[in-house]
Design a protein around this motif. Structure first.
Motif: not given
Length: 299
Positions: A106, A123, A126, A136-138, A178-182
């Motif tokens: 990341h 959920r 990261v 990150a969290e998404f 995990v960087e784009r969170e998708e």
């Protein structure tokens, strides 16, 4: 070279670094609880002390190499996530009991990917693999099955920010960025055990069984290369070893090894015990976690 027994015991899981020095990590049954252990395959010896009370479910731990060149193992125990550098003994813990664990990169740093169910409202957290800080969290949608039916695929650092979410009850493998969170892509799956591995030219590859064959494909959906298997396929492993792309699979009473993407196996290695998991290291060591010891052979 004939296979040899590196350690006695009933081993249920094994993973190896996808880059850098040839290191591995195993889980095995202990007296009332599991035991985790790192290994230096160059010396065929244990790396650091054993970890008691280690989980026996492969989805509950992850091992690999971080971008800074250090190995890391992450596991869950009693509502906490533990992250350890086996080469130094440095360890930290954070609160939480995720259903799945993996490793990723990341923003250039090593990260632990923790997935919490249920499927309808999953959920992803990261965590920095050095400090435990949340990077990150998404939320994600896992379809109609819970996270406990799945496992995380990764081959850090080659897979970068991508991790795969595989499932034995669905016919797709979701690739999370995990960087784009998708979810970045969805690839067809047979539901059988699959692995991500560095490709010989850089980009990561997905290797998975499909009927009586093994399929090797890029993550952008290019047509797969088919490897013919000489028996029913169990555990699978793949790696770039000394510049060669090598694939191995448990096919019943032996292990089949493919050198490159040649259609037929180049080696067949008898295996006298049930194979629970496989891993391939960067120096060409094939490691089999079996009910009758941890078995290694150079391929």
């Amino acid at each position: 070279m004939p296979e040899s027994v590196l350690a006695q015991g009933a081993f249920d899981g094994v993973a190896a670094t996808a880059a850098g020095p040839p290191l591995a990590f195993t889980s095995r049954a202990g007296q009332g609880a599991g035991v985790g252990q790192a290994w230096d395959l160059r010396t065929r010896s244990a790396l650091g002390p054993p970890i008691p009370d280690f989980p026996d479910h492969r989805a509950d731990w992850a091992f690999g190499l971080l971008p800074d060149g250090a190995p890391a193992v992450a596991w869950t125990h009693r509502d906490r996530v533990h992250v350890l550098d086996p080469s130094t003994g440095a360890e930290f813990t954070v609160d939480g009991q995720p259903d799945l664990l993996g490793l990723a990169v990341h923003d250039g740093r090593g990260a632990v990917v923790a997935v919490f169910g249920p499927a309808s409202d999953a959920r992803v957290a990261v965590l920095d693999a050095r400090t435990g800080a949340v990077r990150a969290e998404f939320g994600i949608w896992l379809g109609h099955w819970s996270a406990i039916d799945r496992w995380v695929l990764h081959a850090t650092p080659a897979t970068g920010p991508l991790v795969g979410l595989a499932c034995d009850t669905e016919r797709t493998i979701g690739l999370l960025d995990v960087e784009r969170e998708e979810e970045a892509a969805s690839l067809p799956s047979s539901g059988a055990p699959a692995v991500l591995a560095p490709g010989p030219d850089g980009p990561a590859l997905l290797v998975q069984p499909s009927g009586a064959d093994l399929l090797v494909q890029t993550l952008d959906g290019d047509p797969a290369v088919t490897l013919a298997a000489p028996g029913e396929i169990g555990a699978v492993a793949a790696a770039v070893a000394d510049g060669r792309f090598v694939v191995a699979a448990d096919v019943g009473d032996h292990l089949a090894v493919w050198d490159g993407t040649s259609a037929e196996p180049s080696q067949r290695i008898p295996m006298p015990a049930m194979v629970n998991d496989l891993a391939l290291s960067t120096d060409g060591t094939l490691i089999a976690a079996t009910d009758a010891g941890l078995r290694v052979v150079s391929v």
